[in-house]
Design an enzyme around this catalytic site. Structure first.
Site, short mmCIF file in Angstrom:
data_model
loop_
_atom_site.label_atom_id
_atom_site.label_comp_id
_atom_site.label_asym_id
_atom_site.label_seq_id
_atom_site.Cartn_x
_atom_site.Cartn_y
_atom_site.Cartn_z
NE ARG A 292 49.58 61.27 31.84
CZ ARG A 292 49.83 60.11 32.73
NH1 ARG A 292 50.51 60.63 33.87
NH2 ARG A 292 50.67 59.26 32.30
CG HIS B 173 55.09 62.48 36.70
ND1 HIS B 173 54.37 63.04 35.44
CD2 HIS B 173 54.56 61.15 36.94
CE1 HIS B 173 53.51 62.12 35.09
NE2 HIS B 173 53.52 60.93 35.78
C1 OXD Z 1 52.40 56.39 34.04
C2 OXD Z 1 52.97 57.70 34.69
O1 OXD Z 1 51.20 56.60 33.26
O2 OXD Z 1 54.08 57.37 35.39
O3 OXD Z 1 52.88 55.44 34.25
O4 OXD Z 1 52.56 58.61 34.73
#
Ligand code: OXD
Length: 268
Positions: free
Chosen positions: A183, A231
């Site tokens: 994250r 992402h």
């Molecule tokens: C998830 C993401 O947690 O895409 O699935 O980050």
């Protein structure tokens, strides 16, 4: 049952009879931080081999790119130089923060290619063919001193926010590599710029950011030692996720144990 992804805070409060809350993805921080969701609720997430396979390929690409010195060739080409790096292949020892389903899948593929991998976990963990250090017996700084590729696959919890700071990452040997697919909130972004400037980190592969989409004015865009993916390291497979969610709904209705349960107090 509620199925949610980054829902507005407290939105779940309007459903007083809800028993199970499922995330639409692997992460659950949007559920954990919702004050209307308490220990009386069951919580689940998506754990899917397709998601793991995608993450394996993403991380392997980053590690090989660093190992085989592709950033060096990129610069050489820009300068029209027939230049050879020394060494041709950088020695690699990967350290993984976050040794859950994805971390274990990534370890397997890296080991298959011949890379040495160690993990770090809060609690002692016995995982076959995977050496995992834990915070009861080792310190995180000493773990970083052992490796030169740091892969973060941590979940987002109050304890992990800002964990990838200057204070911690300066323990990596000079010329290390950082791969963040956990994250964005884990990384103190200004600290990474400082570590790149000092040479502690030579290359960073970032898939997640404090703010997404990454603002156009962000210094990461123009940094030649930072690779950016939006992402996309691993994306929820819609059909598989739908099957997992439907299966858990059936389990809830028939009183069976739900799969891929998350503990609210732990945050993952
Ligand atoms: C998830 C993401 O947690 O895409 O699935 O980050």
């Amino acid at each position: 049952m509620l199925v949610v992804w980054k829902h507005p805070e407290n939105a779940s409060a309007q459903f007083p009879n809800v028993q199970l809350i499922s995330s639409l993805g692997a992460g659950v921080e949007h559920i954990i931080k919702d004050p209307a969701i308490t220990s009386k609720h069951l919580i689940s997430r998506i754990v899917d081999p397709t998601l793991a396979h995608s993450m394996q390929k993403h991380v392997l690409t980053c590690v090989l790119h660093f190992h085989k010195q592709w950033p060096f060739y990129q610069v050489a080409k820009q300068n029209g130089q027939w230049a050879k790096p020394n060494p041709i292949e950088r020695p690699i020892k990967v350290g993984i923060l976050g040794v859950g389903a994805l971390g274990q899948a990534v370890t397997k593929i890296l080991q298959t290619v011949g890379f040495e991998v160690i993990g770090f976990s809060r609690k002692p963990k016995e995982i076959p063919n995977f050496t995992v250090w834990d915070s009861e017996n080792h310190s995180l700084p000493s773990f970083l001193q052992e490796i030169n590729v740091l892969l973060s696959l941590l979940p987002r919890t109050p304890q992990t926010e800002g964990i990838l700071s200057y204070e911690l990452l300066r323990n990596l040997p000079k010329g290390s590599c950082l791969i963040n697919v956990g994250r964005g909130a884990h990384l103190v972004e200004d600290d990474l710029l400082k570590l790149l400037e000092e040479g502690t980190i030579d290359q960073a592969y970032l898939d997640v950011f404090q703010e997404e989409p990454l603002p156009t004015s962000h210094p990461f865009w123009s940094h030649s030692h930072i690779f950016i993916t939006p992402h996309t390291a691993s994306i929820t497979h819609q059909e598989n996720a739908a099957k997992i969610i439907a299966d858990n709904y059936q389990r809830l209705k028939t009183g069976g144990p739900i799969r891929f349960e998350v503990q609210l107090d732990r945050g993952y």
